[in-house]
Design an enzyme around this catalytic site. Structure first.
Site, PDB file in Angstrom:
ATOM      1  CB  CYS A   1      -0.927   0.015   1.208  1.00 37.12           C
ATOM      2  SG  CYS A   1      -2.171  -1.271   1.120  1.00 37.12           S
TER       3      CYS A   1
HETATM    4  N1  CO8 Z   1     -19.213  -9.049   9.971  1.00 41.37           N
HETATM    5  C1  CO8 Z   1     -19.608  -9.107  11.269  1.00 41.37           C
HETATM    6  N2  CO8 Z   1     -18.729  -9.356  12.267  1.00 41.37           N
HETATM    7  C2  CO8 Z   1     -17.427  -9.543  11.961  1.00 41.37           C
HETATM    8  C3  CO8 Z   1     -16.971  -9.499  10.626  1.00 41.37           C
HETATM    9  C4  CO8 Z   1     -17.932  -9.254   9.616  1.00 41.37           C
HETATM   10  N3  CO8 Z   1     -17.590  -9.174   8.317  1.00 41.37           N
HETATM   11  N4  CO8 Z   1     -15.651  -9.723  10.609  1.00 41.37           N
HETATM   12  C5  CO8 Z   1     -15.271  -9.906  11.879  1.00 41.37           C
HETATM   13  N5  CO8 Z   1     -16.347  -9.803  12.703  1.00 41.37           N
HETATM   14  C6  CO8 Z   1     -16.380  -9.957  14.165  1.00 41.37           C
HETATM   15  C7  CO8 Z   1     -15.238 -10.815  14.659  1.00 41.37           C
HETATM   16  O1  CO8 Z   1     -15.598 -12.180  14.620  1.00 41.37           O
HETATM   17  C8  CO8 Z   1     -15.063 -10.307  16.071  1.00 41.37           C
HETATM   18  O2  CO8 Z   1     -16.015 -10.926  16.899  1.00 41.37           O
HETATM   19  P1  CO8 Z   1     -15.651 -11.307  18.424  1.00 41.37           P
HETATM   20  O3  CO8 Z   1     -15.342 -10.002  19.087  1.00 41.37           O
HETATM   21  O4  CO8 Z   1     -16.901 -11.970  18.890  1.00 41.37           O
HETATM   22  O5  CO8 Z   1     -14.457 -12.204  18.328  1.00 41.37           O
HETATM   23  C9  CO8 Z   1     -15.417  -8.828  15.977  1.00 41.37           C
HETATM   24  O6  CO8 Z   1     -16.188  -8.685  14.789  1.00 41.37           O
HETATM   25  C10 CO8 Z   1     -14.212  -7.928  15.910  1.00 41.37           C
HETATM   26  O7  CO8 Z   1     -13.319  -8.425  14.892  1.00 41.37           O
HETATM   27  P2  CO8 Z   1     -11.934  -7.751  14.575  1.00 41.37           P
HETATM   28  O8  CO8 Z   1     -11.140  -7.618  15.838  1.00 41.37           O
HETATM   29  O9  CO8 Z   1     -11.285  -8.474  13.434  1.00 41.37           O
HETATM   30  O10 CO8 Z   1     -12.429  -6.316  14.052  1.00 41.37           O
HETATM   31  P3  CO8 Z   1     -11.712  -4.935  14.068  1.00 41.37           P
HETATM   32  O11 CO8 Z   1     -12.523  -4.018  14.870  1.00 41.37           O
HETATM   33  O12 CO8 Z   1     -10.235  -5.011  14.338  1.00 41.37           O
HETATM   34  O13 CO8 Z   1     -11.857  -4.488  12.518  1.00 41.37           O
HETATM   35  C11 CO8 Z   1     -10.518  -4.383  10.502  1.00 41.37           C
HETATM   36  C12 CO8 Z   1     -11.279  -5.268  11.493  1.00 41.37           C
HETATM   37  C13 CO8 Z   1     -11.501  -3.522   9.779  1.00 41.37           C
HETATM   38  C14 CO8 Z   1      -9.777  -5.282   9.528  1.00 41.37           C
HETATM   39  C15 CO8 Z   1      -9.500  -3.499  11.260  1.00 41.37           C
HETATM   40  O14 CO8 Z   1      -8.747  -4.258  12.158  1.00 41.37           O
HETATM   41  C16 CO8 Z   1      -8.529  -2.771  10.324  1.00 41.37           C
HETATM   42  O15 CO8 Z   1      -8.911  -2.122   9.375  1.00 41.37           O
HETATM   43  N6  CO8 Z   1      -7.249  -2.814  10.665  1.00 41.37           N
HETATM   44  C17 CO8 Z   1      -6.222  -2.109   9.867  1.00 41.37           C
HETATM   45  C18 CO8 Z   1      -5.914  -2.929   8.694  1.00 41.37           C
HETATM   46  C19 CO8 Z   1      -5.013  -2.254   7.727  1.00 41.37           C
HETATM   47  O16 CO8 Z   1      -4.768  -1.081   7.697  1.00 41.37           O
HETATM   48  N7  CO8 Z   1      -4.503  -3.066   6.873  1.00 41.37           N
HETATM   49  C20 CO8 Z   1      -3.703  -2.598   5.830  1.00 41.37           C
HETATM   50  C21 CO8 Z   1      -3.926  -3.549   4.735  1.00 41.37           C
HETATM   51  S1  CO8 Z   1      -3.522  -2.837   3.249  1.00 41.37           S
HETATM   52  C22 CO8 Z   1      -2.033  -3.485   2.677  1.00 41.37           C
HETATM   53  O17 CO8 Z   1      -0.962  -3.043   2.939  1.00 41.37           O
HETATM   54  C23 CO8 Z   1      -2.149  -4.697   1.859  1.00 41.37           C
HETATM   55  C24 CO8 Z   1      -1.692  -4.470   0.469  1.00 41.37           C
HETATM   56  C25 CO8 Z   1      -2.120  -5.583  -0.387  1.00 41.37           C
HETATM   57  C26 CO8 Z   1      -3.345  -5.261  -1.161  1.00 41.37           C
HETATM   58  C27 CO8 Z   1      -3.802  -6.507  -1.858  1.00 41.37           C
HETATM   59  C28 CO8 Z   1      -5.213  -6.413  -2.330  1.00 41.37           C
HETATM   60  C29 CO8 Z   1      -6.072  -7.588  -1.964  1.00 41.37           C
END
Ligand code: CO8
Length: 373
Positions: free
Chosen positions: A156
């Site tokens: 990214c």
């Molecule tokens: N719907 C409903 N509930 C869900 C879902 C869903 N879709 N997904 C997870 N939950 C639940 C989980 O099961 C969990 O439940 P419980 O508490 O009961 O265990 C709860 O929701 C909380 O889950 P998380 O802790 O996973 O949720 P977060 O609040 O942390 O949010 C995010 C998840 C949105 C992913 C967040 O952590 C985030 O955005 N973090 C930053 C990520 C980031 O910046 N990443 C950079 C990636 S980009 C990069 O560099 C990659 C490049 C490559 C690109 C390639 C293209 C494909």
């Protein structure tokens, strides 16, 4: 040092968009079908049931409301859940180049230039459509540019790394007019069956033109006051796709050659890294965060960006100070911060300072401090 500027930007946005509700309806239909098919095994405790996704969770956890994709039907088709992209022959333009070309032409026109003025093309993005020949060289030929081109992959953060490379090339004389293209087909690398991340990415392409201030003819120029890059190894965002896949034994599953992450860990570790990078970069340029009119940040997660800017300003920022495009585009990897810059660089008068900052897998991060001239 020779003053260098961004003289033009461009953006390609696919025509098809998927709302959270559409995406969740498709995902949940897949979950229901899976749980019905595996009902006996689930009852016996040998297979775990899949849990449903929800639009409310997606907006709350990420700020994402929709995403543009090249092929909506394939992604939403419950029996497929990935884009359907017809194979093109070697004589046809590749998809990435087609997207990049549209953005590149806009950037060149905005800068008052012609394609033949470009003498360096960098394809800087997360995922290349093929290994070789370099995407940048195909783009250079399709554009009718001169000089040389090559591909760069720093996930990214690629656009920021590409801008620094372009600035260095223009400063040291190895290029006069350098084009940085970030064409991202994230829909092809996303596991649309993974509840934790099925909502995260979208497709788009951006282009940035870099030239010396002295020779530029653009009416809208941002002088680059400095660039700074940082990397720190982590497997918390990982994609094991590569040319050894066919030789590996046992063969990796599809799940393992698509995007995966530990989103919480990424959030916690990358926020301080990025805030410190921007703050120290500004300090070395004798600037404070309070003197910055706008922060064009990587568009992965709304709360993440709010945290970063709060750390820098010691208060909440409004959207004119830290523009948001991820609600409409989702995470478009390297294109995200440039889309924010492209769409939200109005209202600057000469002397106003802005910071573009991209960050992601690696970990990798890059900041570009610029001043409207
Ligand atoms: N719907 C409903 N509930 C869900 C879902 C869903 N879709 N997904 C997870 N939950 C639940 C989980 O099961 C969990 O439940 P419980 O508490 O009961 O265990 C709860 O929701 C909380 O889950 P998380 O802790 O996973 O949720 P977060 O609040 O942390 O949010 C995010 C998840 C949105 C992913 C967040 O952590 C985030 O955005 N973090 C930053 C990520 C980031 O910046 N990443 C950079 C990636 S980009 C990069 O560099 C990659 C490049 C490559 C690109 C390639 C293209 C494909």
């Amino acid at each position: 040092m020779k003053p260098v500027c961004i003289s033009g930007t461009g953006l390609f946005t696919p025509s098809q968009s998927i709302s959270n509700d559409e995406l969740v309806a498709s995902y949940n239909a897949y979950v229901e079908a899976h749980n019905a098919r595996e009902a006996e095994a689930i009852a016996a405790g040998t297979v775990q049931p899949l849990a449903a996704s929800s639009s409310e969770f997606i907006v709350k956890a990420s700020g994402i409301k929709a995403r543009y994709v090249l092929d909506k039907a394939g992604v939403l088709d419950v029996d497929r859940m990935r884009p359907s992209l017809p194979v093109r022959s070697n004589d046809e333009p590749s998809l990435m180049v087609e997207m990049g070309l549209a953005a590149a032409r806009q950037a060149i026109e905005a800068a008052g230039r012609k394609p033949e003025d470009v003498d360096c093309v960098l394809m800087a993005c997360s995922n290349m459509q093929r290994a070789y020949p370099a995407m940048a060289v195909e783009l250079q030929a399709a554009l009718g540019a001169k000089g040389y081109g090559y591909d760069m992959n720093v996930a990214c953060a690629s656009a920021a790394f590409g801008i620094q490379t372009a600035v260095d090339a223009v400063r040291n004389g190895s290029a006069k007019c350098a084009l940085v293209v970030s064409a991202e087909i994230c829909s092809g690398h996303l596991n649309w069956r993974n509840r934790d991340c099925h909502f995260i990415f979208g497709d788009a392409a951006t282009a940035v033109l870099v030239e010396s201030v002295e020779s530029s003819v653009s009416t809208k120029r941002f002088e680059i006051l400095g660039t700074r890059l940082q990397t720190q190894f982590s497997s918390n965002i990982r994609n094991n796709f590569g040319f050894l896949n066919s030789a590996e034994s046992p063969q990796r599953s599809w799940d393992d050659v698509l995007f995966r992450q530990e989103g919480r860990k990424v959030f916690k570790e990358v926020v301080p890294m990025v805030a410190t990078l921007i703050e120290s970069h500004l300090a070395d340029l004798q600037l404070t965060p309070q003197q910055v009119k706008r922060f064009w940040l990587h568009q992965a997660n709304l709360s993440m960006n709010e945290f970063i800017v709060r750390k820098l300003l010691d208060r909440d920022a409004d959207r004119s100070e830290a523009p948001v495009i991820l609600d409409e585009y989702a995470n478009t990897s390297s294109a995200g911060s440039v889309i924010a810059f492209h769409k939200h660089s109005q209202g600057f008068v000469p002397g106003d300072v802005g910071v573009l900052c991209a960050f992601g897998a690696g970990y990798s991060a890059g900041s570009v401090v610029m001043r409207r001239i």
